[in-house]
Design a protein around this motif. Sequence first.
Motif, PDB file in Angstrom:
ATOM      1  N   LYS A 177       0.722  -1.188  -0.012  1.00 42.92           N
ATOM      2  CA  LYS A 177       0.036   0.062   0.065  1.00 42.92           C
ATOM      3  C   LYS A 177       0.762   1.229   0.026  1.00 42.92           C
ATOM      4  CE  LYS A 177      -1.939   1.189   3.727  1.00 42.92           C
ATOM      5  NZ  LYS A 177      -1.412   2.474   4.161  1.00 42.92           N
ATOM      6  N   ASP A 178       1.700   1.273   1.022  1.00 42.01           N
ATOM      7  CA  ASP A 178       2.802   2.376   0.942  1.00 42.01           C
ATOM      8  C   ASP A 178       3.430   2.566  -0.316  1.00 42.01           C
ATOM      9  OD1 ASP A 178       1.911   2.964   3.587  1.00 42.01           O
ATOM     10  OD2 ASP A 178       3.539   2.040   4.454  1.00 42.01           O
ATOM     11  N   LEU A 179       4.158   1.715  -0.961  1.00 42.25           N
ATOM     12  CA  LEU A 179       4.665   1.385  -2.218  1.00 42.25           C
ATOM     13  C   LEU A 179       3.887   2.295  -3.269  1.00 42.25           C
ATOM     14  CD1 LEU A 179       7.106  -1.656  -1.676  1.00 42.25           C
ATOM     15  CD2 LEU A 179       7.991   0.653  -1.777  1.00 42.25           C
ATOM     16  N   GLN A 180       2.929   1.633  -3.502  1.00 40.43           N
ATOM     17  CA  GLN A 180       1.844   1.978  -4.483  1.00 40.43           C
ATOM     18  C   GLN A 180       1.402   3.604  -4.507  1.00 40.43           C
ATOM     19  OE1 GLN A 180      -1.682   2.626  -4.377  1.00 40.43           O
ATOM     20  NE2 GLN A 180      -1.987   2.561  -6.592  1.00 40.43           N
ATOM     21  N   THR A 181       1.120   4.076  -3.101  1.00 43.20           N
ATOM     22  CA  THR A 181       0.939   5.260  -3.041  1.00 43.20           C
ATOM     23  C   THR A 181       1.978   6.266  -3.225  1.00 43.20           C
ATOM     24  OG1 THR A 181      -0.463   4.730  -1.151  1.00 43.20           O
ATOM     25  CG2 THR A 181       0.299   6.918  -1.204  1.00 43.20           C
ATOM     26  N   ASN A 198      12.174  14.030  -7.218  1.00 47.43           N
ATOM     27  CA  ASN A 198      10.443  14.750  -7.475  1.00 47.43           C
ATOM     28  C   ASN A 198      10.743  15.960  -6.419  1.00 47.43           C
ATOM     29  OD1 ASN A 198       8.204  15.559  -7.816  1.00 47.43           O
ATOM     30  ND2 ASN A 198       7.342  13.499  -7.615  1.00 47.43           N
ATOM     31  N   ASN A 199      10.583  17.093  -6.815  1.00 43.10           N
ATOM     32  CA  ASN A 199      10.355  18.149  -6.005  1.00 43.10           C
ATOM     33  C   ASN A 199       8.607  18.577  -5.846  1.00 43.10           C
ATOM     34  OD1 ASN A 199      13.305  18.378  -5.451  1.00 43.10           O
ATOM     35  ND2 ASN A 199      13.369  19.470  -7.503  1.00 43.10           N
ATOM     36  N   GLY A 200       7.886  17.815  -6.473  1.00 47.53           N
ATOM     37  CA  GLY A 200       6.616  18.539  -6.566  1.00 47.53           C
ATOM     38  C   GLY A 200       5.667  17.863  -5.385  1.00 47.53           C
ATOM     39  N   TYR A 201       6.182  16.715  -4.849  1.00 46.18           N
ATOM     40  CA  TYR A 201       5.307  15.919  -3.843  1.00 46.18           C
ATOM     41  C   TYR A 201       6.237  15.525  -2.793  1.00 46.18           C
ATOM     42  CZ  TYR A 201       1.172  13.733  -2.246  1.00 46.18           C
ATOM     43  OH  TYR A 201       0.105  13.142  -1.410  1.00 46.18           O
ATOM     44  N   ASN A 202       5.882  15.505  -1.510  1.00 41.08           N
ATOM     45  CA  ASN A 202       6.379  15.143  -0.441  1.00 41.08           C
ATOM     46  C   ASN A 202       6.379  13.508  -0.116  1.00 41.08           C
ATOM     47  OD1 ASN A 202       7.981  14.916   1.996  1.00 41.08           O
ATOM     48  ND2 ASN A 202       6.509  15.758   3.262  1.00 41.08           N
ATOM     49  N   THR A 203       7.072  12.561  -0.986  1.00 41.51           N
ATOM     50  CA  THR A 203       7.097  11.465  -0.774  1.00 41.51           C
ATOM     51  C   THR A 203       8.247  10.787  -0.222  1.00 41.51           C
ATOM     52  OG1 THR A 203       7.891  10.866  -2.854  1.00 41.51           O
ATOM     53  CG2 THR A 203       5.483  11.040  -2.790  1.00 41.51           C
ATOM     54  N   GLU A 204       8.104   9.662   0.289  1.00 43.27           N
ATOM     55  CA  GLU A 204       9.191   8.730   1.023  1.00 43.27           C
ATOM     56  C   GLU A 204       9.541   7.507   0.193  1.00 43.27           C
ATOM     57  OE1 GLU A 204       8.449   8.344   5.242  1.00 43.27           O
ATOM     58  OE2 GLU A 204       7.970  10.200   5.491  1.00 43.27           O
ATOM     59  N   TYR A 205       9.179   7.695  -1.208  1.00 44.95           N
ATOM     60  CA  TYR A 205       9.550   6.308  -1.930  1.00 44.95           C
ATOM     61  C   TYR A 205      10.877   6.034  -1.709  1.00 44.95           C
ATOM     62  CZ  TYR A 205      10.226   3.664  -6.293  1.00 44.95           C
ATOM     63  OH  TYR A 205      10.563   2.665  -7.057  1.00 44.95           O
ATOM     64  N   ARG A 206      11.945   7.017  -1.637  1.00 53.12           N
ATOM     65  CA  ARG A 206      13.443   6.340  -2.019  1.00 53.12           C
ATOM     66  C   ARG A 206      13.679   6.287  -0.415  1.00 53.12           C
ATOM     67  NH1 ARG A 206      15.598   7.578  -6.687  1.00 53.12           N
ATOM     68  NH2 ARG A 206      14.377   8.969  -7.932  1.00 53.12           N
ATOM     69  N   GLY A 207      14.133   5.049   0.000  1.00 52.11           N
ATOM     70  CA  GLY A 207      14.723   4.834   1.230  1.00 52.11           C
ATOM     71  C   GLY A 207      13.477   4.335   2.132  1.00 52.11           C
ATOM     72  N   ARG A 208      12.303   4.390   1.829  1.00 53.99           N
ATOM     73  CA  ARG A 208      11.224   3.899   2.911  1.00 53.99           C
ATOM     74  C   ARG A 208      11.388   2.491   3.264  1.00 53.99           C
ATOM     75  NH1 ARG A 208       5.623   5.039   4.186  1.00 53.99           N
ATOM     76  NH2 ARG A 208       5.642   6.688   2.572  1.00 53.99           N
ATOM     77  N   TRP A 209      11.702   1.762   2.391  1.00 50.75           N
ATOM     78  CA  TRP A 209      11.663   0.263   2.751  1.00 50.75           C
ATOM     79  C   TRP A 209      13.247  -0.329   2.459  1.00 50.75           C
ATOM     80  CZ3 TRP A 209       7.774  -1.558   5.260  1.00 50.75           C
ATOM     81  CH2 TRP A 209       6.702  -1.002   5.138  1.00 50.75           C
TER      82      TRP A 209
END
Length: 209
Positions: A177-181, A198-209
């Motif tokens: 769920k988190d990765l898909q989001t 990506n500077n347009g949205y505050n995601t934690e995709y890099r390094g979350r898992w």
Amino acid sequence: MNLRNMVGSNERIIWQGKPQFKCFVFETIINPFLFVALLWGAFDFFFLTMITKQDDIGPMKGFFVIFLAIHLMPVWLYLGSILFCTLRYRRKEYLITDKGIYISGGIFAYTYEMKPYTDLSHINLKRGVFDQMFGVGDVILECGHASHSGRYNNQEHEKHFAIEDIEDFERVFKMVKDLQTDVFADTMYPNDLRPKENNGYNTEYRGRW
């Protein structure tokens, strides 16, 4: 062939697993097809018994025996699913990377299927009666335009595949769920003409898992 060999060189493996063996075997044996096979077999056995007791049909007995042997096909298919249960289990494997989800399976033909996170439309968690008995769960991954593997069906235009009978279902559900989001937000949200970061949205995709 190892499922890891299907992973791209730029992907990072986050989780890998298989169904719980006890639940996998139990669900292979105890399912709605069991009752169909029992009723079908009982009817054909009764019919065959009645036919073989008749003395006036003569050489037709052999014909009826062959006909019923073919007519028992649902029973043979059910018994075959049990017979090849171990082989299906050996080939069933799940793998999650930072790019998508891989599933392998099959009996005589070895199949591999990969879905990127951008293809996932819904992520659901299902725990049937047997799943609760054995402490496992199913993470169902619905896709808007994909083929499917597994035992679930939905509307014709919504296809999905599933990570079935796993013990750490809660962790896998949250992970997917988190990765898909994150991936969906990183792909769809307007940003600086798709830079590497990506500077347009505050995601934690890099390094979350």
